[in-house]
Design a protein around this motif. Sequence first.
Motif, PDB file in Angstrom:
ATOM      1  N   HIS A 182      -9.918  -6.742  -2.662  1.00 32.42           N
ATOM      2  CA  HIS A 182     -10.334  -5.949  -3.722  1.00 32.42           C
ATOM      3  C   HIS A 182     -11.298  -6.906  -4.748  1.00 32.42           C
ATOM      4  N   GLU A 212       1.576   2.032  -3.486  1.00 36.72           N
ATOM      5  CA  GLU A 212       0.500   1.888  -4.427  1.00 36.72           C
ATOM      6  C   GLU A 212       0.292   3.309  -5.269  1.00 36.72           C
ATOM      7  N   GLY A 214      -3.608  -9.363   0.629  1.00 34.72           N
ATOM      8  CA  GLY A 214      -3.648  -8.105   0.051  1.00 34.72           C
ATOM      9  C   GLY A 214      -5.129  -8.022  -0.967  1.00 34.72           C
ATOM     10  N   GLY A 259      -7.032  -2.352  -7.713  1.00 32.36           N
ATOM     11  CA  GLY A 259      -6.556  -2.755  -6.610  1.00 32.36           C
ATOM     12  C   GLY A 259      -5.754  -3.913  -6.258  1.00 32.36           C
ATOM     13  N   GLU A 293     -10.556  -2.406   5.049  1.00 33.38           N
ATOM     14  CA  GLU A 293      -9.473  -3.484   5.112  1.00 33.38           C
ATOM     15  C   GLU A 293      -9.132  -3.887   6.510  1.00 33.38           C
ATOM     16  N   HIS A 331      -1.103  -6.191  -5.219  1.00 33.94           N
ATOM     17  CA  HIS A 331      -0.892  -7.435  -4.367  1.00 33.94           C
ATOM     18  C   HIS A 331      -0.260  -8.526  -5.005  1.00 33.94           C
ATOM     19  N   HIS A 355       0.834  -1.275   0.100  1.00 31.67           N
ATOM     20  CA  HIS A 355       0.004  -0.068  -0.060  1.00 31.67           C
ATOM     21  C   HIS A 355       0.816   1.232   0.074  1.00 31.67           C
ATOM     22  N   HIS A 412      -9.930  -0.163   0.889  1.00 35.60           N
ATOM     23  CA  HIS A 412      -8.805  -0.020   1.742  1.00 35.60           C
ATOM     24  C   HIS A 412      -9.540   0.588   3.266  1.00 35.60           C
TER      25      HIS A 412
HETATM   26 MN   LIG Z   1      -5.117  -3.022  -1.157  1.00 35.53          MN
END
Ligand SMILES: [Mn+2]
Lengths: 136, 136
Positions: free
Chosen positions: B116, A16, B112, A112, B16, A116, A13, B13
């Motif tokens: 998403h 990101e 992660g 998103g 999350e 990852h 993140h 997020h």
């Molecule tokens: Mn993420």
Amino acid sequence: MPTKVHQRTRSDHASEVAEDYVEAIADAIADRGICRAVELVNQFGVTHATVNNTIKRLQRDGLVKTAPYQPIELTERGKRLASQSRRRHEIVQAFLQKLGVSARTAATDSEGIEHHVSKETLGAMKRVLDNGWPTG
Amino acid sequence: MPTKVHQRTRSDHASEVAEDYVEAIADAIADRGICRAVELVNQFGVTHATVNNTIKRLQRDGLVKTAPYQPIELTERGKRLASQSRRRHEIVQAFLQKLGVSARTAATDSEGIEHHVSKETLGAMKRVLDNGWPTG
DNA sequence: CGGCTAAGTTAGCCGCGGCTAAGTTTGATT
DNA sequence: AATCAAACTTAGCCGCGGCTAACTTAGCCG
Ligand SMILES: [Mn+2]
Ligand SMILES: [Mn+2]
Ligand SMILES: [Mn+2]
Ligand SMILES: [Mn+2]
């Protein structure tokens, strides 16, 4: 070692926003020859003030170059990060579509998910795109 | 159109940490009958102070219930979120392994990615686990 | 009972990535 | 050349999710 798992996600993140911005800047330059902040405002759905702050961080981190009221340019590092990010993004998005997901959902989810996806997982997705589904 | 894409990612997020925490709390309660903050400290690799702050936010949001020096419990809403999150996480992780990714990488990446994955994409992954790879 | 240790709390700090509101610069149009 | 709108900047604010340092509580054990 489940501890490290979440640390990896947090580290994903942290990079990101940088990845999404350099990708968008590279796209704008490819499309229109230049990137102005207002394009990022529209692209990301945030305010001009937010774009300004973010660009400052990216400049601090050596990914972009700009000056007041001037267009935004990428450094060499920024260009490399942009093309890596773009490639990874495209593979993830194409993979989801190959899975049977609609183009619209693939676009949304991949935005998103891309951050990852490890090298190993990206390789597995690429293999499917190149060679079809695994056997078994 | 593309604007909303990034807003979805930002919204993912925002929920999350809550999803990961209620999942971890539910696991601890399932395993040991009780969840103490120190288990979350170890699980997530953060300090006690951070766990404290996070638990306060979750309590404010109606997901957990606790009192000073007492174990952490889930509300009904917390339990529902935990089981939904757990199911989604398991499907993503199993799917990655079916793709040929190692168990270790699948564990890391899925931590992660899970946040998403839309209903549509989750359904596509589940279908593969149930019925094998798509044809074509 | 007293002490010690592990667990938990609190205060205060930080950077990120959002925002609003107000002011400045630029460049095109008249 | 003056005007005006769009683009940009700046100041100041916020919540989240991290941290350290210092303190308190709980509970076990001698
Ligand atoms: Mn993420
Ligand atoms: Mn991207
Ligand atoms: Mn993205
Ligand atoms: Mn997770």
